[in-house]
Motif scaffolding. Sequence first.
Motif, mmCIF file in Angstrom:
data_model
loop_
_atom_site.group_PDB
_atom_site.id
_atom_site.type_symbol
_atom_site.label_atom_id
_atom_site.label_comp_id
_atom_site.label_asym_id
_atom_site.label_seq_id
_atom_site.Cartn_x
_atom_site.Cartn_y
_atom_site.Cartn_z
ATOM 1 N N GLU A 56 51.448 0.499 -28.486
ATOM 2 C CA GLU A 56 52.346 -0.661 -28.435
ATOM 3 C C GLU A 56 52.170 -1.545 -29.673
ATOM 4 O O GLU A 56 53.148 -2.000 -30.274
ATOM 5 C CB GLU A 56 52.063 -1.468 -27.172
ATOM 6 C CG GLU A 56 52.968 -2.672 -26.995
ATOM 7 C CD GLU A 56 52.669 -3.442 -25.727
ATOM 8 O OE1 GLU A 56 53.229 -4.543 -25.558
ATOM 9 O OE2 GLU A 56 51.866 -2.953 -24.901
ATOM 10 N N GLN A 57 50.890 -1.772 -30.059
ATOM 11 C CA GLN A 57 50.625 -2.602 -31.232
ATOM 12 C C GLN A 57 51.106 -1.920 -32.505
ATOM 13 O O GLN A 57 51.586 -2.576 -33.428
ATOM 14 C CB GLN A 57 49.125 -2.908 -31.325
ATOM 15 C CG GLN A 57 48.757 -3.934 -32.383
ATOM 16 C CD GLN A 57 49.341 -5.310 -32.105
ATOM 17 O OE1 GLN A 57 49.557 -5.668 -30.947
ATOM 18 N NE2 GLN A 57 49.621 -6.066 -33.145
ATOM 19 N N GLN A 58 50.986 -0.589 -32.561
ATOM 20 C CA GLN A 58 51.452 0.147 -33.728
ATOM 21 C C GLN A 58 52.961 -0.014 -33.896
ATOM 22 O O GLN A 58 53.471 -0.133 -35.023
ATOM 23 C CB GLN A 58 51.098 1.632 -33.582
ATOM 24 C CG GLN A 58 51.429 2.476 -34.806
ATOM 25 C CD GLN A 58 50.606 2.087 -36.022
ATOM 26 O OE1 GLN A 58 49.387 2.196 -36.000
ATOM 27 N NE2 GLN A 58 51.243 1.621 -37.079
ATOM 28 N N GLU A 59 53.679 -0.038 -32.775
ATOM 29 C CA GLU A 59 55.126 -0.260 -32.833
ATOM 30 C C GLU A 59 55.444 -1.644 -33.405
ATOM 31 O O GLU A 59 56.378 -1.796 -34.202
ATOM 32 C CB GLU A 59 55.731 -0.117 -31.437
ATOM 33 C CG GLU A 59 55.735 1.321 -30.911
ATOM 34 C CD GLU A 59 56.342 1.427 -29.525
ATOM 35 O OE1 GLU A 59 56.813 0.383 -29.016
ATOM 36 O OE2 GLU A 59 56.350 2.532 -28.960
ATOM 37 N N LYS A 60 54.653 -2.655 -33.005
ATOM 38 C CA LYS A 60 54.856 -4.009 -33.544
ATOM 39 C C LYS A 60 54.615 -4.025 -35.049
ATOM 40 O O LYS A 60 55.387 -4.618 -35.812
ATOM 41 C CB LYS A 60 53.917 -5.001 -32.859
ATOM 42 C CG LYS A 60 54.255 -5.293 -31.413
ATOM 43 C CD LYS A 60 53.300 -6.332 -30.844
ATOM 44 C CE LYS A 60 53.605 -6.643 -29.394
ATOM 45 N NZ LYS A 60 52.657 -7.639 -28.831
ATOM 46 N N VAL A 61 53.519 -3.386 -35.457
ATOM 47 C CA VAL A 61 53.187 -3.340 -36.894
ATOM 48 C C VAL A 61 54.299 -2.629 -37.664
ATOM 49 O O VAL A 61 54.734 -3.082 -38.722
ATOM 50 C CB VAL A 61 51.835 -2.624 -37.118
ATOM 51 C CG1 VAL A 61 51.622 -2.332 -38.593
ATOM 52 C CG2 VAL A 61 50.695 -3.495 -36.591
ATOM 53 N N THR A 204 44.731 -7.035 -35.285
ATOM 54 C CA THR A 204 44.759 -6.760 -33.842
ATOM 55 C C THR A 204 44.756 -5.262 -33.581
ATOM 56 O O THR A 204 44.042 -4.764 -32.710
ATOM 57 C CB THR A 204 46.013 -7.391 -33.206
ATOM 58 O OG1 THR A 204 46.005 -8.798 -33.445
ATOM 59 C CG2 THR A 204 46.049 -7.140 -31.701
ATOM 60 N N LEU A 205 45.568 -4.537 -34.370
ATOM 61 C CA LEU A 205 45.641 -3.080 -34.228
ATOM 62 C C LEU A 205 44.277 -2.448 -34.516
ATOM 63 O O LEU A 205 43.832 -1.540 -33.795
ATOM 64 C CB LEU A 205 46.700 -2.516 -35.177
ATOM 65 C CG LEU A 205 46.856 -0.997 -35.196
ATOM 66 C CD1 LEU A 205 47.244 -0.473 -33.814
ATOM 67 C CD2 LEU A 205 47.897 -0.579 -36.248
ATOM 68 N N ALA A 206 43.614 -2.942 -35.556
ATOM 69 C CA ALA A 206 42.296 -2.406 -35.903
ATOM 70 C C ALA A 206 41.300 -2.643 -34.767
ATOM 71 O O ALA A 206 40.484 -1.778 -34.449
ATOM 72 C CB ALA A 206 41.790 -3.042 -37.196
ATOM 73 N N GLY A 207 41.383 -3.821 -34.145
ATOM 74 C CA GLY A 207 40.497 -4.115 -33.015
ATOM 75 C C GLY A 207 40.760 -3.194 -31.833
ATOM 76 O O GLY A 207 39.825 -2.698 -31.198
ATOM 77 N N LEU A 208 42.056 -2.955 -31.545
ATOM 78 C CA LEU A 208 42.404 -2.054 -30.442
ATOM 79 C C LEU A 208 41.969 -0.630 -30.740
ATOM 80 O O LEU A 208 41.483 0.091 -29.859
ATOM 81 C CB LEU A 208 43.918 -2.096 -30.198
ATOM 82 C CG LEU A 208 44.456 -3.402 -29.613
ATOM 83 C CD1 LEU A 208 45.974 -3.392 -29.592
ATOM 84 C CD2 LEU A 208 43.921 -3.616 -28.204
ATOM 85 N N GLN A 209 42.137 -0.214 -31.994
ATOM 86 C CA GLN A 209 41.707 1.134 -32.372
ATOM 87 C C GLN A 209 40.188 1.265 -32.244
ATOM 88 O O GLN A 209 39.682 2.317 -31.842
ATOM 89 C CB GLN A 209 42.152 1.440 -33.806
ATOM 90 C CG GLN A 209 43.659 1.653 -33.935
ATOM 91 C CD GLN A 209 44.109 1.761 -35.370
ATOM 92 O OE1 GLN A 209 43.469 1.247 -36.289
ATOM 93 N NE2 GLN A 209 45.229 2.427 -35.600
#
Length: 424
Positions: A56-61, A204-209
């Motif tokens: 989901e975050q990747q889609e935002k990015v 944020t994406l890096a944190g989720l990853q």
Amino acid sequence: MKKLIALCLALIIMVGGAISASAATISELEARQAELEAKQKEYQAKLNDSNAAVSEQQEKVNALVGQVESVTEEIQVCYQKISIYDKSIAEKQAQIDAANVKIEEKMEVLRQRVKTIYISGDVSALEIVLGAKDFSDFLDKLQLVQYVSNHDEELIKGIKDQLNAIADEKKALEADKAELEEEHTTLKEKQDELNTLLEENKETLAGLQSSAADAQMQLNLSEEELSGLSAEIQEYYRQQREALAAQQAAAAAAAAAAASSDDDGDDGDYSGGDTISYSASPQVQTDGSWTWPLPGNYMITSQYGEGRSYEAHNAIDIGASTGDPIYAANSGTVVSSYSGCTHSSAGVGGCSCGGGYGNFIWILHDNGYETIYGHMISTAVGTGDHVNNGQLIGYVGSTGWSTGPHLHFELRINGVKSNPQNLY
């Protein structure tokens, strides 16, 4: 004869004692195995949630990257438009400069003419006309003065009109350029905001990853430990089978020796009045039959191997009501019994008590067969108890990782999970 029987009996007791001594250890290992399997479910669920959040975050990015690229293209278009306006303004300025040169040239001609008239002493058009020799010369001079005057006036007026028109065009171009420059400034501000937002979302994406990677690492570590435990448990059963085989062979040898001694008529000091009974291990019924653990309840609510979000379901779930009696599927020894879970979920969630099984009974049968009965509301037997085929061992509940009252019925053969329905 007495000594031979005593020796065989001692051997049986010694082997049986070794098996019994390791039973506590295997019980702990299997309890740890169940706990790890429950944790694997939790880790897999966390990993699935983390992967979904990463997606989901990747889609935002990706969307923000698209916006940044779009605004960057708009800025480039603005640059190109401003460049065109600069070029047009420069052309108009060149035209204004050229018109000014022409006016300057005409003014120079007029200045020279006035200078000539002044030097010649003709200070006015009237004097030029009055200086005519005759009437015909008068008309010629009058016409010449008017022509020169009108021509110069029209020429200068035309150049001024052209100059004013070019100046108006230049002013309009400069106004359009100013609007573009304002638009360019706005776009740059928007680009800066989007870049800031993009960097925040990338963090944020890096944190989720990172969270997903941690969940995957925990899952891998638990799988490694579970694999090691499974190997250790299987080795235990292998050793147990060898010990049981040795025990049975010793018993058979003792019986043969006793029969041989009886045939020889050598009874020694043994009177034969006592009957020696022994059992190598809890035996499956000689006819090979297995008892259905929930007589009267045959609805399978979850099949063996059923796909779930975290793993395949390696058991069967039998639908029943809370308090329904549960019976041993066959004779055996209870190697693990847990009754400390008080969290009856009743369909609203689950807990990790008993490694997710809740209150459970774990029975070791002959030939490496094991059965596990999970989610009980209460148990009726304890660790170390011998149970017979069809004996009451507990009652249906919904403790542990459960979403409603049912029996989790699991079969393992030499430590490998198998389909319990193959027994019936």
